[in-house]
Design a protein around this motif. Structure first.
Motif, PDB file in Angstrom:
ATOM      1  N   VAL A   7      67.586  60.919 106.946  1.00  0.00           N
ATOM      2  CA  VAL A   7      66.318  59.939 107.435  1.00  0.00           C
ATOM      3  C   VAL A   7      65.405  60.689 108.112  1.00  0.00           C
ATOM      4  O   VAL A   7      64.256  60.311 108.215  1.00  0.00           O
ATOM      5  N   ASP A   8      65.668  61.681 108.806  1.00  0.00           N
ATOM      6  CA  ASP A   8      64.812  62.283 109.575  1.00  0.00           C
ATOM      7  C   ASP A   8      63.912  63.228 108.774  1.00  0.00           C
ATOM      8  O   ASP A   8      62.848  63.745 109.364  1.00  0.00           O
ATOM      9  N   ASN A   9      63.647  63.130 107.477  1.00  0.00           N
ATOM     10  CA  ASN A   9      62.836  63.585 106.683  1.00  0.00           C
ATOM     11  C   ASN A   9      61.963  62.647 105.966  1.00  0.00           C
ATOM     12  O   ASN A   9      60.871  62.913 105.569  1.00  0.00           O
ATOM     13  N   LEU A  10      62.233  61.231 106.381  1.00  0.00           N
ATOM     14  CA  LEU A  10      61.547  60.130 105.919  1.00  0.00           C
ATOM     15  C   LEU A  10      61.201  59.166 106.597  1.00  0.00           C
ATOM     16  O   LEU A  10      59.800  58.707 106.522  1.00  0.00           O
ATOM     17  N   ALA A  11      61.835  58.830 107.532  1.00  0.00           N
ATOM     18  CA  ALA A  11      61.259  57.907 108.727  1.00  0.00           C
ATOM     19  C   ALA A  11      61.664  58.273 110.333  1.00  0.00           C
ATOM     20  O   ALA A  11      62.882  58.577 110.313  1.00  0.00           O
ATOM     21  N   ARG A  12      60.728  58.001 111.135  1.00  0.00           N
ATOM     22  CA  ARG A  12      61.185  58.192 112.502  1.00  0.00           C
ATOM     23  C   ARG A  12      60.563  57.186 113.206  1.00  0.00           C
ATOM     24  O   ARG A  12      59.479  56.676 113.028  1.00  0.00           O
TER      25      ARG A  12
ATOM     26  N   LEU B 159      58.120  52.254 113.531  1.00  0.00           N
ATOM     27  CA  LEU B 159      58.774  53.143 112.763  1.00  0.00           C
ATOM     28  C   LEU B 159      57.379  53.952 111.760  1.00  0.00           C
ATOM     29  O   LEU B 159      56.568  53.137 111.230  1.00  0.00           O
ATOM     30  N   LEU B 160      57.425  55.276 111.708  1.00  0.00           N
ATOM     31  CA  LEU B 160      56.526  55.893 111.013  1.00  0.00           C
ATOM     32  C   LEU B 160      57.100  56.330 109.612  1.00  0.00           C
ATOM     33  O   LEU B 160      58.291  56.512 109.683  1.00  0.00           O
ATOM     34  N   LEU B 161      56.477  56.015 108.519  1.00  0.00           N
ATOM     35  CA  LEU B 161      56.710  56.380 107.274  1.00  0.00           C
ATOM     36  C   LEU B 161      55.547  56.943 106.542  1.00  0.00           C
ATOM     37  O   LEU B 161      54.489  56.900 106.910  1.00  0.00           O
ATOM     38  N   PRO B 162      56.072  58.132 105.597  1.00  0.00           N
ATOM     39  CA  PRO B 162      55.041  58.699 105.013  1.00  0.00           C
ATOM     40  C   PRO B 162      54.316  57.720 104.128  1.00  0.00           C
ATOM     41  O   PRO B 162      54.957  56.735 103.401  1.00  0.00           O
TER      42      PRO B 162
ATOM     43  N   VAL C 127      55.259  48.887 111.074  1.00  0.00           N
ATOM     44  CA  VAL C 127      55.281  50.573 110.300  1.00  0.00           C
ATOM     45  C   VAL C 127      53.932  50.916 110.321  1.00  0.00           C
ATOM     46  O   VAL C 127      52.882  50.218 110.161  1.00  0.00           O
ATOM     47  N   ILE C 128      54.050  52.216 110.527  1.00  0.00           N
ATOM     48  CA  ILE C 128      52.785  53.066 110.714  1.00  0.00           C
ATOM     49  C   ILE C 128      52.768  54.451 109.620  1.00  0.00           C
ATOM     50  O   ILE C 128      53.769  54.801 109.703  1.00  0.00           O
ATOM     51  N   GLY C 129      51.871  54.273 108.889  1.00  0.00           N
ATOM     52  CA  GLY C 129      51.776  55.278 107.787  1.00  0.00           C
ATOM     53  C   GLY C 129      51.273  56.740 108.228  1.00  0.00           C
ATOM     54  O   GLY C 129      50.461  56.786 109.004  1.00  0.00           O
ATOM     55  N   VAL C 130      52.045  57.585 107.605  1.00  0.00           N
ATOM     56  CA  VAL C 130      51.608  59.041 108.079  1.00  0.00           C
ATOM     57  C   VAL C 130      51.192  59.544 106.636  1.00  0.00           C
ATOM     58  O   VAL C 130      52.023  59.443 105.647  1.00  0.00           O
ATOM     59  N   PRO C 131      50.092  60.442 106.316  1.00  0.00           N
ATOM     60  CA  PRO C 131      50.047  60.931 105.004  1.00  0.00           C
ATOM     61  C   PRO C 131      50.997  62.235 104.731  1.00  0.00           C
ATOM     62  O   PRO C 131      51.625  62.931 105.709  1.00  0.00           O
ATOM     63  N   SER C 132      51.393  62.097 103.470  1.00  0.00           N
ATOM     64  CA  SER C 132      52.565  62.749 103.079  1.00  0.00           C
ATOM     65  C   SER C 132      51.829  64.386 102.613  1.00  0.00           C
ATOM     66  O   SER C 132      50.796  64.388 102.268  1.00  0.00           O
ATOM     67  N   PRO C 133      52.722  65.433 102.524  1.00  0.00           N
ATOM     68  CA  PRO C 133      52.497  66.708 102.268  1.00  0.00           C
ATOM     69  C   PRO C 133      51.963  66.699 100.704  1.00  0.00           C
ATOM     70  O   PRO C 133      51.418  67.575 100.167  1.00  0.00           O
ATOM     71  N   GLY C 134      52.696  65.510 100.121  1.00  0.00           N
ATOM     72  CA  GLY C 134      52.407  65.703  98.482  1.00  0.00           C
ATOM     73  C   GLY C 134      53.482  66.711  97.901  1.00  0.00           C
ATOM     74  O   GLY C 134      54.437  66.866  98.349  1.00  0.00           O
ATOM     75  N   ARG C 135      53.006  67.099  96.658  1.00  0.00           N
ATOM     76  CA  ARG C 135      53.955  67.760  95.990  1.00  0.00           C
ATOM     77  C   ARG C 135      53.905  69.372  96.417  1.00  0.00           C
ATOM     78  O   ARG C 135      52.724  70.088  96.156  1.00  0.00           O
ATOM     79  N   VAL C 136      54.950  69.767  96.939  1.00  0.00           N
ATOM     80  CA  VAL C 136      54.954  71.066  97.664  1.00  0.00           C
ATOM     81  C   VAL C 136      55.903  71.865  96.738  1.00  0.00           C
ATOM     82  O   VAL C 136      57.287  71.186  96.616  1.00  0.00           O
TER      83      VAL C 136
ATOM     84  N   VAL D  68      59.987  71.023  96.506  1.00  0.00           N
ATOM     85  CA  VAL D  68      60.943  71.010  97.790  1.00  0.00           C
ATOM     86  C   VAL D  68      60.504  69.825  98.924  1.00  0.00           C
ATOM     87  O   VAL D  68      59.595  69.176  98.767  1.00  0.00           O
ATOM     88  N   PRO D  69      61.549  69.199  99.688  1.00  0.00           N
ATOM     89  CA  PRO D  69      61.394  68.237 100.306  1.00  0.00           C
ATOM     90  C   PRO D  69      60.623  68.417 101.881  1.00  0.00           C
ATOM     91  O   PRO D  69      61.273  68.440 102.774  1.00  0.00           O
ATOM     92  N   ALA D  70      59.457  68.784 101.572  1.00  0.00           N
ATOM     93  CA  ALA D  70      58.234  69.137 102.767  1.00  0.00           C
ATOM     94  C   ALA D  70      58.022  67.894 103.288  1.00  0.00           C
ATOM     95  O   ALA D  70      57.899  66.694 102.452  1.00  0.00           O
ATOM     96  N   SER D  71      58.143  67.826 104.711  1.00  0.00           N
ATOM     97  CA  SER D  71      57.946  66.517 105.203  1.00  0.00           C
ATOM     98  C   SER D  71      57.356  66.790 106.667  1.00  0.00           C
ATOM     99  O   SER D  71      57.970  67.454 107.331  1.00  0.00           O
ATOM    100  N   TYR D  72      56.284  66.009 106.932  1.00  0.00           N
ATOM    101  CA  TYR D  72      55.862  66.047 108.541  1.00  0.00           C
ATOM    102  C   TYR D  72      56.714  65.113 109.369  1.00  0.00           C
ATOM    103  O   TYR D  72      56.739  65.353 110.555  1.00  0.00           O
ATOM    104  N   MET D  73      57.726  64.346 108.891  1.00  0.00           N
ATOM    105  CA  MET D  73      58.529  63.382 109.365  1.00  0.00           C
ATOM    106  C   MET D  73      59.502  64.251 110.430  1.00  0.00           C
ATOM    107  O   MET D  73      60.083  63.782 111.321  1.00  0.00           O
TER     108      MET D  73
END
Length: 329
Positions: free
Chosen positions: A205-210, A217-220, A247-256, A263-268
């Protein structure tokens, strides 16, 4: 007072990480991964304003390399064996109670038997010994990156990971919730569905929700029409809102893409230190926007964005390679 894992934004006396050294695991990414880990450590140290960084090094050569790379910081390098650097999962989770801190050592099976490396199952005991902290062992398979907590007894996880038969076959949701209550003081658990595509941790979950604050909760948010995790993000948001969280949204890195694969790139996978919040970057269009959003939620800390491309080749990022040791009240 019941033993409980504090929120990551509560004060730390130190944070534990490890120095990459296994050439057979890192291959050509070893040197640049070391540079990225070194940059993270310097950011957390923050010129002496942050917490102490304690660094495990698996052999004498790695000790020497780490000490040279970290000269000028307050980091301490310790010679102790380990398989790889993912201390969020192999290190102990520190809980705080009336008697002070206790280090909880969970069973570890290499993320469901996929990466069973020598000495990873000794890391928790090594850190407990080095910190002179009482160690309590728990007899089920669990990794620290599988949950995130807000410090009030609330945690978030994914069904993909904690209900995966490669961890604790046959264990029900209710049994897992009872174990987390006993071990970490978790009283309420939000179950999300799947984690990120191609995450070899089976959806940590630390790649998805923090959490950014109690009940927040932050979500991409999907970066574009071809974001490989758009459905995962939408499902997570629906579950979190139905649970009653802000819930607060954070822009995703998208398709990396790396070597032709998503790959499971995540700002989370950011780390919250005493004076900084360090966000992993991937050279994606939303890098700056993610740092700005995450930083705005921690106004008393400096928001630092650092590249983590080479660490990601090993399977994770900044949160995955750190394990904080809470301050004692």
């Amino acid at each position: 007072m019941k033993n409980r894992q504090p929120a990551e934004w509560s004060p730390h006396q130190s944070v534990w990480t490890a120095w990459p050294s296994a050439t057979d695991l890192w291959l050509d990414d070893l040197a640049p991964a070391r540079e990225e880990v070194g940059a993270l450590i310097r950011a957390i140290d923050d010129g002496g304003s942050g917490e102490i960084v304690e660094v495990l090094a698996a052999n004498e050569s790695a000790v020497a390399d780490a000490e040279a790379a970290l000269r000028g910081t307050r980091a301490h390098v310790h010679h102790a064996p380990f398989g790889d650097i993912w201390l969020r999962d192999t290190g102990p989770i520190f809980v705080r109670g009336e008697g002070g801190l206790t280090a909880v050592d969970f069973g570890f099976n290499g993320w469901g038997g996929k990466y069973d490396l020598p000495n990873d199952d000794t890391v928790a005991a090594s850190i407990a010994r080095l910190t002179h902290t009482p160690l309590r062992s728990s007899d089920w398979i669990f990794e620290g990156g599988a949950i995130d907590v807000d410090g009030t007894g609330l945690a978030v996880t994914t069904e993909q990971c904690l209900l995966n038969p490669n961890r604790n076959p046959g264990m029900s949701k209710g049994e897992i919730e009872a174990r987390l209550s006993d071990d970490l003081g978790i009283e309420r658990l939000l179950w999300l569905g799947d984690g990120l595509l191609n995450d070899h941790t089976d959806g940590h979950v630390d790649n998805l929700a923090r959490f950014a604050a109690p009940g927040v909760l932050l979500l991409p948010e999907a970066a574009s029409f071809d974001d490989p995790n758009a459905g995962v993000f939408a499902d997570a948001r629906a579950r979190a809102e139905a649970f009653g969280l802000k819930v607060i949204g954070v822009p995703s890195p998208g398709r990396v893409i790396c070597d032709g694969d998503v790959v499971p790139a995540s700002y989370m996978n950011f780390y919250i230190g005493n004076s900084v919040v360090v966000v992993p970057l991937y050279g994606a269009p939303n890098d700056d926007a993610a740092v700005e959003v995450i930083g705005s939620l921690f106004p008393e800390r400096k928001a630092v964005g650092l590249r983590a491309d080479h660490i990601l080749t090993g399977g994770g990022s900044f949160h995955c390679i750190t394990q904080q040791m809470p301050a004692i009240d």
